[in-house]
Enzyme design. Structure first.
Site, PDB file in Angstrom:
ATOM      1  N   CYS A 124      -1.090  -6.787  11.685  1.00  0.00           N
ATOM      2  CA  CYS A 124      -1.633  -7.393  10.474  1.00  0.00           C
ATOM      3  C   CYS A 124      -3.108  -7.762  10.697  1.00  0.00           C
ATOM      4  O   CYS A 124      -3.938  -6.873  10.917  1.00  0.00           O
ATOM      5  CB  CYS A 124      -0.763  -8.591  10.100  1.00  0.00           C
ATOM      6  SG  CYS A 124      -1.202  -9.482   8.604  1.00  0.00           S
ATOM      7  N   ASP A 172       3.220  -0.340   1.402  1.00  0.00           N
ATOM      8  CA  ASP A 172       2.392  -1.505   1.708  1.00  0.00           C
ATOM      9  C   ASP A 172       1.451  -1.798   0.535  1.00  0.00           C
ATOM     10  O   ASP A 172       0.522  -1.032   0.272  1.00  0.00           O
ATOM     11  CB  ASP A 172       1.584  -1.251   2.981  1.00  0.00           C
ATOM     12  CG  ASP A 172       0.887  -2.495   3.510  1.00  0.00           C
ATOM     13  OD1 ASP A 172       0.577  -3.403   2.713  1.00  0.00           O
ATOM     14  OD2 ASP A 172       0.640  -2.561   4.729  1.00  0.00           O
ATOM     15  N   HIS A 203       4.152  -4.205   4.074  1.00  0.00           N
ATOM     16  CA  HIS A 203       3.274  -4.819   5.062  1.00  0.00           C
ATOM     17  C   HIS A 203       4.100  -5.692   6.011  1.00  0.00           C
ATOM     18  O   HIS A 203       5.130  -6.236   5.635  1.00  0.00           O
ATOM     19  CB  HIS A 203       2.223  -5.679   4.343  1.00  0.00           C
ATOM     20  CG  HIS A 203       1.062  -6.049   5.184  1.00  0.00           C
ATOM     21  ND1 HIS A 203       0.125  -5.118   5.598  1.00  0.00           N
ATOM     22  CD2 HIS A 203       0.662  -7.238   5.698  1.00  0.00           C
ATOM     23  CE1 HIS A 203      -0.799  -5.725   6.325  1.00  0.00           C
ATOM     24  NE2 HIS A 203      -0.495  -7.007   6.403  1.00  0.00           N
TER      25      HIS A 203
END
Length: 236
Positions: A124, A172, A203
């Site tokens: 991330c 995502d 995500h």
């Protein structure tokens, strides 16, 4: 599994902690593990332990240290995501990259790190930071999980010299397909790049503590691909 806290010297002064996990052998190549927006919490510490099980000396530096001590957010707590967005909104991304580079240099110097060889992996927020370190420093290898900052920093692509693996989720919302394709195109001439899109995954699909984001199949497949990539680019 043995673990300890390391104190890392920042390039501009001051020290910040890093969670270190050691493999059963007590030594091996190093891997810096870069946090998500939640900080160095249980999930990131577990990522260090997963790497240690593969034979790596893994260390997760606290990139939130400039914001306050011990910022680690539980993904499951009420308002946890909003709290995490609040912290990352205060983060100096350039300083975070410099601190991650300092962590890489620190890890290389540890006696347990065989031959001073070390790579970097990030999730991330950390996916973007690890990419930045790959471009501006010299890790042996790099793994970037859904780095949302990567598509907007492709001017750095030509500076990445090490092998690099990108993981993205096919669903995502933060990094849509056209941005993923821009990353692929920017690296089409890189001599050692791997690019995996995990269909149906959103995500942060690796994070099992974030129930609404975790995708078990994608997480399992991506980790197997990561282990294989590391075995080839930074062998134990």
């Amino acid at each position: 599994m043995a673990s300890r806290t390391e104190q890392i010297r920042a390039g501009d002064g001051g020290e910040f902690p890093g969670h270190l996990a050691l493999p059963e052998s007590g030594s091996g190549p190093g891997m810096v593990v870069i946090q998500e927006i939640f900080g160095v919490n249980d999930y990131i510490k577990d990522a260090c332990e997963r790497l240690a099980k593969l034979g790596y000396v893994a260390m997760a530096p606290d990139l939130y240290w400039r914001l306050g001590p011990g910022i680690a957010i539980d993904e499951k707590e009420p308002g946890g995501l909003q709290k995490a967005f609040g912290q990352v909104g205060r983060l100096d991304f350039v300083k975070a990259g410099e601190d991650a580079t300092a962590a890489l240099e620190h890890l290389r110097r540890l006696p347990e790190v065989a031959g001073g060889r070390a790579g970097i992996i990030g999730f991330c927020l950390g996916g973007g930071v690890s990419y930045m370190v790959a471009a501006l420093s010299d890790p042996v290898t790099c793994v970037s999980y859904y780095g949302s900052a990567v598509p907007d920093a492709l001017a750095l692509a030509g500076k990445v010299r090490c092998p690099i693996l990108f993981h993205f989720g096919g669903a995502d919302d933060y990094i849509p397909a056209e941005k993923q394709e821009a990353v692929r195109e920017a690296f089409e001439h890189h001599k050692w790049v791997e690019f995996h899109v995990h269909e149906g995954a959103g995500h942060a699909f690796d994070n099992y503590n974030a129930a609404t984001m975790h995708h078990e199949r994608a997480a399992r497949e991506a980790w197997a691909q990561t282990a294989d990539f590391l075995k080839r680019t930074l062998p134990v």
